[in-house]
Motif scaffolding. Structure first.
Motif, PDB file in Angstrom:
ATOM      1  N   ALA A   1      -1.014   9.451  -9.828  1.00 46.25           N
ATOM      2  CA  ALA A   1      -1.619   9.922  -8.579  1.00 46.25           C
ATOM      3  C   ALA A   1      -0.632  10.780  -7.800  1.00 46.25           C
ATOM      4  O   ALA A   1       0.576  10.730  -8.039  1.00 46.25           O
ATOM      5  CB  ALA A   1      -2.073   8.733  -7.724  1.00 46.25           C
ATOM      6  N   ALA A   2      -1.156  11.544  -6.860  1.00 45.21           N
ATOM      7  CA  ALA A   2      -0.344  12.387  -5.972  1.00 45.21           C
ATOM      8  C   ALA A   2       0.612  13.284  -6.747  1.00 45.21           C
ATOM      9  O   ALA A   2       1.710  13.608  -6.282  1.00 45.21           O
ATOM     10  CB  ALA A   2       0.430  11.537  -4.956  1.00 45.21           C
TER      11      ALA A   2
ATOM     12  N   ILE B   1      -3.037   5.168   6.007  1.00 41.03           N
ATOM     13  CA  ILE B   1      -2.017   6.223   5.933  1.00 41.03           C
ATOM     14  C   ILE B   1      -2.622   7.568   6.367  1.00 41.03           C
ATOM     15  O   ILE B   1      -1.989   8.351   7.071  1.00 41.03           O
ATOM     16  CB  ILE B   1      -1.435   6.333   4.496  1.00 41.03           C
ATOM     17  CG1 ILE B   1      -0.623   5.079   4.150  1.00 41.03           C
ATOM     18  CG2 ILE B   1      -0.597   7.598   4.336  1.00 41.03           C
ATOM     19  CD1 ILE B   1       0.847   5.119   4.506  1.00 41.03           C
TER      20      ILE B   1
ATOM     21  N   LEU C   1       2.610   4.934  -8.151  1.00 38.55           N
ATOM     22  CA  LEU C   1       1.613   5.655  -8.952  1.00 38.55           C
ATOM     23  C   LEU C   1       2.091   7.076  -9.237  1.00 38.55           C
ATOM     24  O   LEU C   1       1.808   7.635 -10.303  1.00 38.55           O
ATOM     25  CB  LEU C   1       0.260   5.663  -8.234  1.00 38.55           C
ATOM     26  CG  LEU C   1      -0.446   4.303  -8.168  1.00 38.55           C
ATOM     27  CD1 LEU C   1      -1.689   4.387  -7.295  1.00 38.55           C
ATOM     28  CD2 LEU C   1      -0.832   3.815  -9.559  1.00 38.55           C
TER      29      LEU C   1
ATOM     30  N   ASN D   1       0.601  16.334  -7.236  1.00 33.25           N
ATOM     31  CA  ASN D   1       0.884  17.644  -6.634  1.00 33.25           C
ATOM     32  C   ASN D   1       2.016  17.579  -5.596  1.00 33.25           C
ATOM     33  O   ASN D   1       2.377  18.576  -5.002  1.00 33.25           O
ATOM     34  CB  ASN D   1      -0.381  18.268  -6.022  1.00 33.25           C
ATOM     35  CG  ASN D   1      -1.156  17.274  -5.193  1.00 33.25           C
ATOM     36  OD1 ASN D   1      -0.996  16.055  -5.370  1.00 33.25           O
ATOM     37  ND2 ASN D   1      -1.974  17.754  -4.274  1.00 33.25           N
ATOM     38  N   TYR D   2       2.568  16.376  -5.388  1.00 32.45           N
ATOM     39  CA  TYR D   2       3.695  16.234  -4.464  1.00 32.45           C
ATOM     40  C   TYR D   2       4.962  15.860  -5.230  1.00 32.45           C
ATOM     41  O   TYR D   2       4.900  15.143  -6.230  1.00 32.45           O
ATOM     42  CB  TYR D   2       3.417  15.160  -3.405  1.00 32.45           C
ATOM     43  CG  TYR D   2       2.326  15.565  -2.452  1.00 32.45           C
ATOM     44  CD1 TYR D   2       2.593  16.453  -1.410  1.00 32.45           C
ATOM     45  CD2 TYR D   2       1.030  15.093  -2.616  1.00 32.45           C
ATOM     46  CE1 TYR D   2       1.585  16.851  -0.548  1.00 32.45           C
ATOM     47  CE2 TYR D   2       0.021  15.488  -1.755  1.00 32.45           C
ATOM     48  CZ  TYR D   2       0.304  16.370  -0.728  1.00 32.45           C
ATOM     49  OH  TYR D   2      -0.684  16.764   0.123  1.00 32.45           O
TER      50      TYR D   2
ATOM     51  N   MET E   1      -4.762   0.047   3.186  1.00 37.64           N
ATOM     52  CA  MET E   1      -3.593   0.498   3.948  1.00 37.64           C
ATOM     53  C   MET E   1      -3.042   1.801   3.359  1.00 37.64           C
ATOM     54  O   MET E   1      -2.687   2.723   4.086  1.00 37.64           O
ATOM     55  CB  MET E   1      -2.485  -0.567   3.919  1.00 37.64           C
ATOM     56  CG  MET E   1      -2.867  -1.873   4.553  1.00 37.64           C
ATOM     57  SD  MET E   1      -2.982  -1.723   6.340  1.00 37.64           S
ATOM     58  CE  MET E   1      -3.669  -3.308   6.764  1.00 37.64           C
ATOM     59  N   GLY E   2      -2.961   1.843   2.016  1.00 39.06           N
ATOM     60  CA  GLY E   2      -2.391   3.007   1.339  1.00 39.06           C
ATOM     61  C   GLY E   2      -3.347   4.186   1.255  1.00 39.06           C
ATOM     62  O   GLY E   2      -2.987   5.242   0.749  1.00 39.06           O
TER      63      GLY E   2
ATOM     64  N   GLY F   1       0.808  -1.215   0.000  1.00 45.06           N
ATOM     65  CA  GLY F   1       0.000   0.000   0.000  1.00 45.06           C
ATOM     66  C   GLY F   1       0.844   1.269   0.000  1.00 45.06           C
ATOM     67  O   GLY F   1       0.529   2.240  -0.695  1.00 45.06           O
ATOM     68  N   SER F   2       1.937   1.269   0.779  1.00 43.85           N
ATOM     69  CA  SER F   2       2.774   2.474   0.853  1.00 43.85           C
ATOM     70  C   SER F   2       3.659   2.615  -0.387  1.00 43.85           C
ATOM     71  O   SER F   2       3.866   3.727  -0.884  1.00 43.85           O
ATOM     72  CB  SER F   2       3.609   2.458   2.134  1.00 43.85           C
ATOM     73  OG  SER F   2       4.340   1.257   2.245  1.00 43.85           O
TER      74      SER F   2
ATOM     75  N   ALA G   1      -4.319  -3.870   0.568  1.00 46.51           N
ATOM     76  CA  ALA G   1      -3.151  -3.002   0.407  1.00 46.51           C
ATOM     77  C   ALA G   1      -3.593  -1.568   0.101  1.00 46.51           C
ATOM     78  O   ALA G   1      -3.008  -0.608   0.616  1.00 46.51           O
ATOM     79  CB  ALA G   1      -2.236  -3.530  -0.696  1.00 46.51           C
ATOM     80  N   VAL G   2      -4.649  -1.421  -0.718  1.00 45.14           N
ATOM     81  CA  VAL G   2      -5.148  -0.086  -1.029  1.00 45.14           C
ATOM     82  C   VAL G   2      -5.815   0.541   0.205  1.00 45.14           C
ATOM     83  O   VAL G   2      -5.692   1.745   0.436  1.00 45.14           O
ATOM     84  CB  VAL G   2      -6.117  -0.117  -2.244  1.00 45.14           C
ATOM     85  CG1 VAL G   2      -6.732   1.245  -2.503  1.00 45.14           C
ATOM     86  CG2 VAL G   2      -5.374  -0.602  -3.483  1.00 45.14           C
TER      87      VAL G   2
ATOM     88  N   LEU H   1       2.846   1.449  -3.329  1.00 41.72           N
ATOM     89  CA  LEU H   1       1.882   1.767  -4.383  1.00 41.72           C
ATOM     90  C   LEU H   1       1.742   3.273  -4.595  1.00 41.72           C
ATOM     91  O   LEU H   1       1.684   3.767  -5.722  1.00 41.72           O
ATOM     92  CB  LEU H   1       0.524   1.163  -3.996  1.00 41.72           C
ATOM     93  CG  LEU H   1      -0.688   1.395  -4.874  1.00 41.72           C
ATOM     94  CD1 LEU H   1      -0.607   0.493  -6.087  1.00 41.72           C
ATOM     95  CD2 LEU H   1      -1.978   1.097  -4.118  1.00 41.72           C
ATOM     96  N   MET H   2       1.711   4.031  -3.484  1.00 38.42           N
ATOM     97  CA  MET H   2       1.563   5.485  -3.588  1.00 38.42           C
ATOM     98  C   MET H   2       2.741   6.088  -4.335  1.00 38.42           C
ATOM     99  O   MET H   2       2.576   6.973  -5.180  1.00 38.42           O
ATOM    100  CB  MET H   2       1.481   6.106  -2.191  1.00 38.42           C
ATOM    101  CG  MET H   2       0.237   5.709  -1.439  1.00 38.42           C
ATOM    102  SD  MET H   2       0.247   6.436   0.209  1.00 38.42           S
ATOM    103  CE  MET H   2      -0.968   7.717   0.012  1.00 38.42           C
TER     104      MET H   2
ATOM    105  N   LEU I   1       7.531  12.422  -1.397  1.00 37.59           N
ATOM    106  CA  LEU I   1       6.751  11.193  -1.194  1.00 37.59           C
ATOM    107  C   LEU I   1       7.658  10.050  -0.769  1.00 37.59           C
ATOM    108  O   LEU I   1       7.340   9.313   0.171  1.00 37.59           O
ATOM    109  CB  LEU I   1       6.031  10.810  -2.492  1.00 37.59           C
ATOM    110  CG  LEU I   1       4.680  11.435  -2.780  1.00 37.59           C
ATOM    111  CD1 LEU I   1       4.109  10.826  -4.046  1.00 37.59           C
ATOM    112  CD2 LEU I   1       3.714  11.213  -1.623  1.00 37.59           C
TER     113      LEU I   1
ATOM    114  N   ARG J   1      -8.244  13.269  -1.992  1.00 37.72           N
ATOM    115  CA  ARG J   1      -7.472  12.513  -2.977  1.00 37.72           C
ATOM    116  C   ARG J   1      -7.551  11.009  -2.750  1.00 37.72           C
ATOM    117  O   ARG J   1      -7.621  10.234  -3.699  1.00 37.72           O
ATOM    118  CB  ARG J   1      -6.009  12.974  -2.920  1.00 37.72           C
ATOM    119  CG  ARG J   1      -5.062  12.251  -3.835  1.00 37.72           C
ATOM    120  CD  ARG J   1      -3.750  13.011  -3.974  1.00 37.72           C
ATOM    121  NE  ARG J   1      -3.197  13.387  -2.677  1.00 37.72           N
ATOM    122  CZ  ARG J   1      -2.365  12.600  -1.969  1.00 37.72           C
ATOM    123  NH1 ARG J   1      -1.994  11.439  -2.434  1.00 37.72           N
ATOM    124  NH2 ARG J   1      -1.911  12.993  -0.809  1.00 37.72           N
TER     125      ARG J   1
ATOM    126  N   TRP K   1     -10.007   6.053  -3.837  1.00 37.60           N
ATOM    127  CA  TRP K   1      -9.250   4.791  -3.906  1.00 37.60           C
ATOM    128  C   TRP K   1      -9.812   3.780  -2.927  1.00 37.60           C
ATOM    129  O   TRP K   1      -9.927   2.589  -3.235  1.00 37.60           O
ATOM    130  CB  TRP K   1      -7.764   5.028  -3.578  1.00 37.60           C
ATOM    131  CG  TRP K   1      -7.056   5.804  -4.632  1.00 37.60           C
ATOM    132  CD1 TRP K   1      -6.937   7.159  -4.719  1.00 37.60           C
ATOM    133  CD2 TRP K   1      -6.365   5.278  -5.775  1.00 37.60           C
ATOM    134  NE1 TRP K   1      -6.211   7.497  -5.827  1.00 37.60           N
ATOM    135  CE2 TRP K   1      -5.848   6.370  -6.489  1.00 37.60           C
ATOM    136  CE3 TRP K   1      -6.136   3.976  -6.242  1.00 37.60           C
ATOM    137  CZ2 TRP K   1      -5.112   6.213  -7.668  1.00 37.60           C
ATOM    138  CZ3 TRP K   1      -5.404   3.815  -7.411  1.00 37.60           C
ATOM    139  CH2 TRP K   1      -4.906   4.925  -8.109  1.00 37.60           C
TER     140      TRP K   1
END
Lengths: 165, 175
Positions: free
Chosen positions: A57-58, B52, A51, A60-61, B47-48, A44-45, B44-45, A47-48, A66, B73, B77
């Motif tokens: 995704a994200a 988070i 992406l 703007n950062y 979690m993300g 999950g972390s 996982a999503v 993935l951010m 990140l 944002r 998801w």
């Protein structure tokens, strides 16, 4: 290689007192549930960040912001997943090392690691030029996509272990 | 287990839902581990996204991201991941309904999941009504922290209970 995987060494591991303790008590499902939670947190972390590298995704950062804020969490969760994973592995070490799903999982973990190392050591030093760009270059898109693919593969192979053992 | 709950299992058993799910699980090569992996990727999503966000609200992670911006944002998801997990989960639920509806751990999973969804939805809706609702003053921020702590615990327990269903069925699943 096959000889090494069939070595009595792996049976010895299964016979450690701690292996018996984990395998014969509620410790096993407990470790497994922690493993699932930690592993899904790793994915999950990451993935951010993936992406963001792909530009989906994200945006703007900055990529560096990140990575700096998320990757330490990925590593922390990865350590928890590794400890719990080893705890489960030792209960049936000899079966795991010859289990194709387990072998795939280790191989895909290695690929994910190589991809991450390539990003960190070869690309990250020149990241400044694309740090805040939304439309990232192909190289970053490929790295992000490979990361998504390999980590999903790790999950699939990991889940498949239980169907073979 | 309350009777209305266990009787849901009886309703699904033998229906076309069970036939369809069993057909897919038995005939599509590799389908059980693949659909389980889709389910874990959905977690996982979770979690993300919400986990988070909870860690951010508690001041533990991603300090450069703003709570209101993260909420807008990340929530889509989460909704998609939950929708995906309802679909991937129902294959197993429909295939062996009594395995789940007679299993107290599945009951626990739902009693963590439903409040977790409602709490997250409440947080999201307030944030949509007023963009900086949870950051407006220190009272709101403390309320947000309380919600985040509860939400974090609930979502972790959903995943935890999910994994324990398979272990408890040896004790509770009748035949």
């Amino acid at each position: 290689m096959m000889e090494l995987l069939r070595a009595p060494f792996w049976i010895d591991i299964e016979n450690w007192p701690i292996s018996w303790e984990i395998g014969g008590t509620a410790w096993f499902p407990f470790l497994e549930s922690i493993h699932v939670i930690a592993a899904s947190f790793v994915v999950g972390s990451i993935l951010m960040v993936d992406l963001r590298l792909i530009g989906l995704a994200a945006t703007n950062y900055a990529i560096t912001t990140l990575s700096k804020e998320l990757i330490p969490w990925s590593w922390g969760a990865f350590i928890v997943a590794t400890i719990t994973g080893v705890g489960m592995f030792i209960t049936r070490a000899a079966s795991h090392v010859v289990n194709p799903a387990f072998q795939w999982k280790m191989f895909l973990l290695l690929l994910a690691g190589v991809n991450m190392a390539y990003f960190h050591f070869r690309v990250y030093s020149q990241i400044q030029q694309w740090d805040t760009t939304v439309a990232t270059p192909t190289q970053l898109k490929v790295i992000g996509s490979l990361s998504l693919l390999t980590w999903s593969g790790v999950m699939l192979a990991g889940r498949w272990i239980g169907h073979i053992i | 287990m309350p009777e209305f709950f266990t009787s849901i299992g009886g309703l699904i058993a033998g229906s076309f839902l069970q036939d369809g799910a069993l057909w897919a699980l038995r005939n599509i090569p590799g389908f059980p581990p693949i659909i389980q992996t889709v389910h874990i990727l959905g977690i996982a999503v979770v979690m993300g996204s919400v986990v988070i966000l909870d860690l951010r609200i508690l001041g533990l992670a991603v300090p450069s991201q703003k709570i209101s911006e993260m909420t807008t944002r990340l929530m889509p998801w989460l909704w998609w991941a939950l929708a995906s997990n309802f679909v991937s989960g129902s294959f197993f639920l429909f295939a062996r309904p009594n395995r789940y509806f007679n299993n107290p751990v599945f009951g626990w999973k739902l009693s963590f999941l439903i409040p977790a969804i409602l709490l997250t939805l409440f947080f999201y809706l307030m944030s949509r009504r007023q963009h900086d609702y949870w950051e407006l003053n220190s009272k709101r921020l403390w309320a947000a922290r309380g919600i985040a702590l509860l939400s974090l615990g609930l979502w972790i327990m959903v995943a935890m209970a999910g994994r324990w269903i398979a272990y408890m069925e040896y004790i509770y699943f009748p035949a």
